[in-house]
Design a protein around this motif. Structure first.
Motif, PDB file in Angstrom:
ATOM      1  N   GLY A 138      -4.045  14.610  -4.999  1.00  0.00           N
ATOM      2  CA  GLY A 138      -5.469  14.744  -5.252  1.00  0.00           C
ATOM      3  C   GLY A 138      -6.035  13.602  -6.066  1.00  0.00           C
ATOM      4  N   LEU A 139      -5.174  12.933  -6.824  1.00  0.00           N
ATOM      5  CA  LEU A 139      -5.582  11.770  -7.618  1.00  0.00           C
ATOM      6  C   LEU A 139      -5.431  10.462  -6.844  1.00  0.00           C
ATOM      7  CD1 LEU A 139      -3.889  12.841 -10.975  1.00  0.00           C
ATOM      8  CD2 LEU A 139      -6.363  12.760 -10.514  1.00  0.00           C
ATOM      9  N   GLY A 140      -5.112  10.572  -5.556  1.00  0.00           N
ATOM     10  CA  GLY A 140      -4.980   9.385  -4.728  1.00  0.00           C
ATOM     11  C   GLY A 140      -3.632   8.705  -4.817  1.00  0.00           C
ATOM     12  N   LYS A 141      -2.612   9.437  -5.282  1.00  0.00           N
ATOM     13  CA  LYS A 141      -1.283   8.863  -5.441  1.00  0.00           C
ATOM     14  C   LYS A 141      -0.292   9.507  -4.477  1.00  0.00           C
ATOM     15  CE  LYS A 141      -2.719   6.577  -9.101  1.00  0.00           C
ATOM     16  NZ  LYS A 141      -2.877   5.100  -9.115  1.00  0.00           N
ATOM     17  N   ARG A 142       0.592   8.704  -3.922  1.00  0.00           N
ATOM     18  CA  ARG A 142       1.660   9.251  -3.097  1.00  0.00           C
ATOM     19  C   ARG A 142       2.849   9.584  -4.004  1.00  0.00           C
ATOM     20  NH1 ARG A 142       4.488   6.967   2.507  1.00  0.00           N
ATOM     21  NH2 ARG A 142       5.355   9.006   3.074  1.00  0.00           N
ATOM     22  N   PRO A 143       3.282  10.845  -4.051  1.00  0.00           N
ATOM     23  CA  PRO A 143       4.322  11.233  -5.010  1.00  0.00           C
ATOM     24  C   PRO A 143       5.730  10.908  -4.517  1.00  0.00           C
ATOM     25  CG  PRO A 143       3.551  13.155  -3.820  1.00  0.00           C
ATOM     26  CD  PRO A 143       2.718  12.000  -3.344  1.00  0.00           C
TER      27      PRO A 143
ATOM     28  N   ASP B 249      -1.941  17.032 -17.760  1.00  0.00           N
ATOM     29  CA  ASP B 249      -2.695  16.057 -18.538  1.00  0.00           C
ATOM     30  C   ASP B 249      -1.996  14.700 -18.501  1.00  0.00           C
ATOM     31  OD1 ASP B 249      -4.635  15.040 -20.383  1.00  0.00           O
ATOM     32  OD2 ASP B 249      -3.203  15.372 -22.010  1.00  0.00           O
ATOM     33  N   TRP B 250      -0.690  14.696 -18.714  1.00  0.00           N
ATOM     34  CA  TRP B 250       0.055  13.451 -18.641  1.00  0.00           C
ATOM     35  C   TRP B 250      -0.095  12.806 -17.270  1.00  0.00           C
ATOM     36  CZ3 TRP B 250       5.555  14.194 -21.195  1.00  0.00           C
ATOM     37  CH2 TRP B 250       5.387  14.517 -22.547  1.00  0.00           C
ATOM     38  N   LEU B 251       0.053  13.602 -16.233  1.00  0.00           N
ATOM     39  CA  LEU B 251      -0.027  13.084 -14.867  1.00  0.00           C
ATOM     40  C   LEU B 251      -1.369  12.397 -14.632  1.00  0.00           C
ATOM     41  CD1 LEU B 251       1.048  12.785 -12.016  1.00  0.00           C
ATOM     42  CD2 LEU B 251       0.467  15.173 -11.584  1.00  0.00           C
ATOM     43  N   ARG B 252      -2.419  12.990 -15.097  1.00  0.00           N
ATOM     44  CA  ARG B 252      -3.749  12.399 -14.915  1.00  0.00           C
ATOM     45  C   ARG B 252      -3.878  11.099 -15.710  1.00  0.00           C
ATOM     46  NH1 ARG B 252      -7.110  15.721 -12.170  1.00  0.00           N
ATOM     47  NH2 ARG B 252      -6.413  17.913 -11.972  1.00  0.00           N
ATOM     48  N   GLN B 253      -3.303  11.065 -16.896  1.00  0.00           N
ATOM     49  CA  GLN B 253      -3.368   9.832 -17.690  1.00  0.00           C
ATOM     50  C   GLN B 253      -2.541   8.717 -17.045  1.00  0.00           C
ATOM     51  OE1 GLN B 253      -3.527   9.830 -21.991  1.00  0.00           O
ATOM     52  NE2 GLN B 253      -3.456  12.075 -22.049  1.00  0.00           N
ATOM     53  N   TYR B 254      -1.369   9.056 -16.536  1.00  0.00           N
ATOM     54  CA  TYR B 254      -0.560   8.062 -15.836  1.00  0.00           C
ATOM     55  C   TYR B 254      -1.324   7.516 -14.628  1.00  0.00           C
ATOM     56  CZ  TYR B 254       3.611   9.745 -18.405  1.00  0.00           C
ATOM     57  OH  TYR B 254       4.516  10.096 -19.364  1.00  0.00           O
ATOM     58  N   ALA B 255      -1.920   8.403 -13.863  1.00  0.00           N
ATOM     59  CA  ALA B 255      -2.636   7.991 -12.659  1.00  0.00           C
ATOM     60  C   ALA B 255      -3.799   7.066 -12.990  1.00  0.00           C
ATOM     61  CB  ALA B 255      -3.122   9.221 -11.903  1.00  0.00           C
TER      62      ALA B 255
ATOM     63  N   GLY C  33       0.810  -1.202   0.000  1.00  0.00           N
ATOM     64  CA  GLY C  33       0.000   0.000   0.000  1.00  0.00           C
ATOM     65  C   GLY C  33       0.847   1.256   0.000  1.00  0.00           C
ATOM     66  N   ALA C  34       0.185   2.391   0.166  1.00  0.00           N
ATOM     67  CA  ALA C  34       0.883   3.677   0.106  1.00  0.00           C
ATOM     68  C   ALA C  34       1.752   3.916   1.327  1.00  0.00           C
ATOM     69  CB  ALA C  34      -0.137   4.809  -0.035  1.00  0.00           C
ATOM     70  N   ASN C  35       1.401   3.288   2.470  1.00  0.00           N
ATOM     71  CA  ASN C  35       2.138   3.512   3.719  1.00  0.00           C
ATOM     72  C   ASN C  35       2.412   2.170   4.393  1.00  0.00           C
ATOM     73  OD1 ASN C  35       2.078   6.619   4.035  1.00  0.00           O
ATOM     74  ND2 ASN C  35      -0.053   6.097   3.571  1.00  0.00           N
TER      75      ASN C  35
ATOM     76  N   LEU D 202       3.267   7.247  -7.336  1.00  0.00           N
ATOM     77  CA  LEU D 202       3.555   7.785  -8.668  1.00  0.00           C
ATOM     78  C   LEU D 202       4.845   8.612  -8.586  1.00  0.00           C
ATOM     79  CD1 LEU D 202       0.910   9.189 -11.145  1.00  0.00           C
ATOM     80  CD2 LEU D 202       3.296   9.906 -11.198  1.00  0.00           C
ATOM     81  N   HIS D 203       5.852   8.171  -9.328  1.00  0.00           N
ATOM     82  CA  HIS D 203       7.154   8.834  -9.318  1.00  0.00           C
ATOM     83  C   HIS D 203       7.155   9.943 -10.367  1.00  0.00           C
ATOM     84  CE1 HIS D 203      11.372   9.600  -9.144  1.00  0.00           C
ATOM     85  NE2 HIS D 203      11.669   8.520  -8.450  1.00  0.00           N
TER      86      HIS D 203
END
Length: 688
Positions: free
Chosen positions: A339-344, A286-292, A103-105, A300-301
């Protein structure tokens, strides 16, 4: 020690075993009698006795892990005659459903998600874990425990309790700088990682993924969304999370080389975005949202390494200070990712790359609170602690990032790689790093990455086990675990000889041997250097040839890793030949008297140096041509055709160099007259 485990993990412990607690991180006579385990398990008791493997049958199980069940069946089918009717049970059970992936944590303790216990006794094999992931890892350990002859395989009586030392054990594959792997090759890497208990696969792409709305970035080598989904699902079955590892700042030259986007770069047609331009911000968001959307990973790195143009592009950034600009851009994209639910995550250049955190240490205090820093450093050094102190002091989560040194070497530099992994990981443990990311880059566009599978295994195992790896025993143990018993000893010896050859080649030629192998050996400074290292080149050739012989005589038939290692051995041997021959060719010219005879010229320059066959130049022409064919064949087994022509161009240029040199010797010597002044190497090199 086993009494300290949670009840769930010791429930199936077999109290009747008469056993001795074995130290898992130092050689012992008792341990050496049993099969090696990589990674080392946390707690292990061997008992008196063994269970015939072929007496086992898979009993009814409540394990939700179909891959683990399939692998148990595969083990039994591989080792046992189908006509045998076994009756001793293998039981697979777990406590908690779900939690297939990190998971994220994530955290790790004796009772955490990936922990497991194994009991082997006269009554059978019992595997119990907290989740299906733990069951899967237990099966990987069980596979390694098989001992005895091929016709009578056994499992020693034992009790094992195991859990990972680090919750995140990642591997990153560069899919952009060099060759582009096929989906099948990625699956091979995932199998290797699963075998040694890694749980993350960082998929590094710059502009090589088919995103909606950017048809000009489309290449035949691009990754389709269907490709990604297939890889993600294959990895999920093996409890590996596929993390998008992308670039949203630097390393975007493939975008900015297009005229349509060139003015969005910090420097026209450069490689780095201009964060002050809202047009590029729109594209990157836009790219970031598509990757997510495409990658279900909770991480997400974002990239952010090597912004070499940061200080040079001040005129385009409205006077914003470089460090402020970098941090604002990271905060903005990290906020969107969150905001997209990803830990950067982000690359943290320190002592390397663009030295961002060396130049601007104050950045550490302003980093996004939930972002993970990935400090990276890939060379061997005695101590890596200073790379992490800044982030630890500012309570920034750390993912130590190591490197497999094959991106700029003829063959994998296992020596430097193992030092890097061991040392950086040790510093990470002291700094409370949450995990380790072992990287494999393709900068030279020449590396055949199958050659480095042993280093992939080394990194995965190192991050799981609590104590340091035993690098001096690793090749022998890896080969025994990963290859057939008949081939293991020869493969281990070959890996050791390749390591020695690559190390000697680095001493002789300097760093980046994959580039140095193409250098003009008659350049005065290089010629002087290789003369000083003639013995190293000679010994490197002997090691490379010994490795090749070991690999050619394994008797194991077709083996993907062996085939690629043979090409590595041949390339090292060729490189040694080239530079040793250059020394000898130069000596042939020096051996000519001031006014040589025609016989002197005929023997030293025509026959020994440049004869059409059985001369030094003839050998180099023949070998370079043969190696191009072998190399190209191996490339196409692993990669898509994209960039193969670039790699082949180097081989062809190598052949052309020696063809031209041969013709130049003939030109200089064909009209030689008795009592004329001797021709020199400089005369030959001057022929156009």
């Amino acid at each position: 020690m086993l009494n300290t485990l949670p009840c769930a993990l010791k429930r199936f412990a077999m109290s009747s075993l008469v056993a001795t607690l074995i130290s898992i991180n130092a050689p012992s006579q008792t341990m050496m009698q049993h099969a090696p385990l990589l990674p080392r398990v946390q707690q292990l008791r061997y008992g008196n006795g063994a269970l015939p493997l072929c007496s086992l049958t898979l009993s009814t199980t409540n394990s939700e892990d179909p891959q683990a069940v399939a692998e148990v069946r595969q083990i039994l089918e591989q080792h046992c005659n189908a006509s045998i009717r076994p009756s001793t049970p293998v039981e697979l059970t777990h406590e908690t459903s779900g939690s297939m992936l990190p998971g994220a944590n994530e955290t790790t303790t004796r009772g955490s998600r990936e922990s497991y216990a194994i009991s082997i006794g006269a009554n059978g094999v019992k595997i119990h874990a907290m989740t299906g992931a733990g069951v899967f890892y237990a099966v990987q350990t069980l596979r390694q425990m098989i001992e005895g002859s091929t016709d009578a395989p056994m499992l020693p009586f034992a009790e094992i309790a195991d859990w990972p030392a680090m919750p995140y054990r990642g591997f990153m594959m560069d899919m952009s700088h060099g060759a582009i792997l096929t989906v099948a090759e990625v699956k091979k890497q995932l199998d290797q990682l699963a075998e040694f208990k890694a749980n993350q696969y960082f998929f590094y792409v710059e502009t090589d993924l088919d995103l909606d709305g950017y048809p000009l970035l489309r290449k035949d080598s691009n990754w389709s969304k269907q490709d990604i989904r297939a890889i993600v699902e294959y990895a999920r079955q093996r409890h590996i999370d596929v993390v998008p590892c992308v670039e949203l700042y630097g390393h975007l030259h493939d975008l900015f080389r297009l005229e349509r986007y060139s003015d969005l770069a910090a420097l026209s047609h450069g490689g780095e975005a201009n964060p002050a331009d809202p047009r590029i911000q729109h594209i990157l968001e836009d790219w970031l949202r598509q990757y997510a959307e495409l990658f279900p990973s909770p991480w997400l790195h974002l990239g952010f390494d090597e912004p070499f143009e940061l200080e040079r592009a001040g005129s385009k950034t409205a006077g914003v200070a470089p460090d402020v600009l970098w941090l604002q851009h990271l905060q903005r994209l990290a906020g969107i990712a969150s905001g997209l639910g990803k830990r950067p995550l982000f690359w943290a250049d320190i002592d390397e790359g663009a030295y961002i955190f060396n130049k601007y240490p104050g950045l550490a205090a302003g980093l996004p609170k939930n972002a993970i820093a990935a400090p990276w450093f890939y060379d061997a050094r005695p101590d890596y602690s200073n790379l992490l102190d800044l982030f630890a002091a500012n309570h920034v989560p750390i993912l130590v990032t190591t490197g497999i040194s094959d991106w700029d070497n003829i063959a994998p530099d296992f020596e430097s790689t193992f030092i890097n992994i061991d040392g950086f990981l040790a510093a990470g443990r002291k700094a409370n790093a949450i995990g380790m990311l072992n990287t494999e880059w393709s900068d030279s566009a020449l590396a055949l990455h199958r050659e480095a599978l042993a280093a992939v295994a080394y990194g995965a195992a190192a991050a799981w086990q609590s104590k340091p790896m035993e690098s001096d025993r690793f090749f022998a143990e890896y080969a025994q675990i990963h290859h057939t018993p008949a081939a293991a000893e020869k493969i281990a010896a070959a890996l050791s000889h390749l390591t020695a050859a690559q190390s000697l080649m680095r001493q002789a030629l300097g760093s980046e041997t994959s580039f140095r192998m193409w250098d003009n050996p008659f350049e005065p400074h290089l010629l002087a250097r290789i003369k000083m290292h003639e013995k190293d080149l000679h010994t490197a050739r002997l090691d490379a040839e010994q490795a090749e012989e070991e690999l050619l005589t394994t008797g194991s038939g077709s083996d993907d890793e062996i085939d690629s290692l043979i090409v590595a051995a041949k390339m090292l041997d060729y490189t040694g030949m080239k530079f040793l021959y250059a020394i000898e060719i130069a000596a042939n010219f020096d051996a000519l008297p001031e006014h040589p005879s025609a016989a002197d010229i005929g023997y030293l320059l025509k026959r020994e140096t440049s004869s059409r066959n059985h001369s030094r130049v003839g050998d180099l022409l023949d070998t370079a041509g043969e190696l191009e064919a072998s190399y190209s064949s191996e490339w196409l087994k692993q990669y898509k055709p994209y960039r193969l022509a670039t790699a082949q161009a180097r081989w062809r240029a190598e052949q052309e160099f020696w063809r031209h040199f041969q013709a130049s010797v003939w030109t200089v010597t064909q009209n030689f007259q008795e009592k004329s002044s001797r021709p020199t190497l400089a005369d030959v090199l001057a022929v156009r």
